[in-house]
Design a protein around this motif. Structure first.
Motif, PDB file in Angstrom:
ATOM      1  N   ALA A 151       0.803  -1.238   0.000  1.00  0.00           N
ATOM      2  CA  ALA A 151       0.000   0.000   0.000  1.00  0.00           C
ATOM      3  C   ALA A 151       0.831   1.282   0.000  1.00  0.00           C
ATOM      4  N   PHE A 152       2.100   1.227  -0.334  1.00  0.00           N
ATOM      5  CA  PHE A 152       2.898   2.457  -0.328  1.00  0.00           C
ATOM      6  C   PHE A 152       2.333   3.484  -1.295  1.00  0.00           C
ATOM      7  N   GLN A 153       1.774   3.008  -2.423  1.00  0.00           N
ATOM      8  CA  GLN A 153       1.205   3.918  -3.416  1.00  0.00           C
ATOM      9  C   GLN A 153      -0.288   4.201  -3.173  1.00  0.00           C
ATOM     10  N   HIS A 154      -0.885   3.578  -2.169  1.00  0.00           N
ATOM     11  CA  HIS A 154      -2.317   3.763  -1.902  1.00  0.00           C
ATOM     12  C   HIS A 154      -2.489   4.960  -0.975  1.00  0.00           C
ATOM     13  N   LEU A 155      -2.470   6.163  -1.543  1.00  0.00           N
ATOM     14  CA  LEU A 155      -2.374   7.395  -0.757  1.00  0.00           C
ATOM     15  C   LEU A 155      -3.713   7.881  -0.212  1.00  0.00           C
ATOM     16  N   SER A 156      -4.809   7.242  -0.605  1.00  0.00           N
ATOM     17  CA  SER A 156      -6.112   7.723  -0.152  1.00  0.00           C
ATOM     18  C   SER A 156      -6.442   7.298   1.276  1.00  0.00           C
ATOM     19  N   LEU A 157      -5.592   6.468   1.879  1.00  0.00           N
ATOM     20  CA  LEU A 157      -5.799   6.054   3.267  1.00  0.00           C
ATOM     21  C   LEU A 157      -4.576   6.447   4.094  1.00  0.00           C
ATOM     22  N   TYR A 158      -4.820   7.218   5.144  1.00  0.00           N
ATOM     23  CA  TYR A 158      -3.734   7.669   6.014  1.00  0.00           C
ATOM     24  C   TYR A 158      -3.133   6.472   6.757  1.00  0.00           C
TER      25      TYR A 158
END
Length: 352
Positions: free
Chosen positions: A151-158
């Motif tokens: 999830a390193f690129q999954h920026l929509s979740l803090y």
């Protein structure tokens, strides 16, 4: 997949595409940082485990290792996984409640299913929308910490902790962004990380480590080691053996992972006599013809056993009647001298 061997006009075209892709990714990151794109928060600690390159840096073994560590320390843990190539990727579904596994590998995705089989007491939820899956996890399991797999690129979740894995042997690939290289995004974006782990590293000697773009953030080393051999007996029960059960035995190897060569080398390091091997793309969806060809090749190579990875095994062991006994070799992480320090840092970040 990035290309190291491209030359001439083709290499130039790939480079131009890489520059364009890099610009798009950079603007996407900036839009999240500037607040144009929304980042959602969950009411618990969130730890992301990811990487900056394509390929197998060991995210799944790391997720399992960290989940076991946090569970042992007394935290209620839930894992969120995308369920890549599973049938539930576009939904939010509970794969396991920590006691019962509700899905098969084709439905759940190979990696979530493998984690569900290997972990007890840790629920796993799959789906592309991590925030919605997180809300489901909060409602059903009230976790104290959620682990985001890949999830390193999954920026929509803090996330409270951003862990980035990098292959020690080639941490930035050829330093080019896709499609000219293996980087998922420009290397300077490593400054988003809170902690870096170099996998496949030498852990037997203590020495200083320098990773570009991460500043003074903690850097750890670990290596992949053989775990147990898994086999399904005639009654359909899973039986575990020490890896040395097949030492000096004739073995045919196959795998569908990011680095098939490393898998064969690990088997060779265990003194298995490799009579032949087959390699497939990561997350390969094996057809019956694939499996029948593997079985025929194994028999023709005079092998006495077939060995694959756990991730492949759970998908294919029941698909055909295998002419030779099949085993899956598990992988575990060893932090060596860094083990206690790594655990202490994770524990300290959980209470801040």
């Amino acid at each position: 997949m990035g290309s190291d061997n491209a030359t001439g006009v083709f290499a130039f075209l790939l480079l131009v595409l890489s520059i364009l892709y890099s610009a798009i990714i950079t603007m996407r990151v900036r839009f999240y940082q500037w607040g144009f794109f929304r980042t959602h928060r969950l009411p618990c600690k969130v730890i992301s485990i990811g990487n900056i390159t394509l390929g197998g840096a060991g995210k799944t073994p790391m997720t399992i290792y960290l989940a076991k560590t946090l569970y042992r320390l007394g935290f209620r843990v839930v894992i969120l996984s995308r369920g890549y190539k599973g049938q539930l990727e576009q939904s939010c579904s509970i794969i396991t409640d920590g006691k019962t596994v509700f899905m098969d590998p084709e439905t759940a995705g190979d990696e979530p299913y493998l984690m569900a089989e290997k972990l007890t007491g840790i629920p796993i939820v799959v789906g592309k929308n991590r925030y919605e899956c997180g809300q489901l996890a909060i409602k059903k399991f009230t976790p104290q910490v959620i682990l985001l797999d890949d999830a390193f690129q999954h920026l929509s979740l803090y996330r409270d902790i951003n862990i980035v894995l990098m292959d020690f042997t080639r941490p930035l690939g050829n330093r080019h962004v896709l499609p000219r290289g293996l980087l998922r995004e420009p290397a300077p974006n490593l400054d988003r990380s809170d902690l870096v782990i170099l996998t496949r590293a030498d852990i037997d000697h203590s020495h200083s480590l320098t990773v570009p773009y991460v500043g003074n953030k903690p850097v750890f080393r670990c290596r992949h080691e053989p775990d147990q051999l898994m086999h399904t007996d005639d009654n359909g029960s899973i039986v575990l053996f020490s890896p040395d059960k097949l030492t000096n035995q004739k073995v045919y190897a196959f795998s569908g992972i990011a680095n098939n060569y490393d898998f064969v080398q690990m088997l060779s390091g265990l003194q298995y006599q490799i009579t032949g091997s087959s390699g497939f793309d990561d997350h390969h969806n094996y057809s019956d013809l694939d499996l029948e060809t593997i079985a025929a090749n194994a028999q023709n190579s005079s092998a006495k056993f077939i060995v694959t990875t756990e991730k492949d095994y759970v998908k294919i062991v029941k698909k055909i009647n295998w002419p030779l006994p099949m085993f899956a070799l598990g992988i575990k992480l060893n932090f060596g001298l860094d083990s206690q320090k790594f655990e202490s840092i994770i524990q300290s970040k959980m209470v801040t």
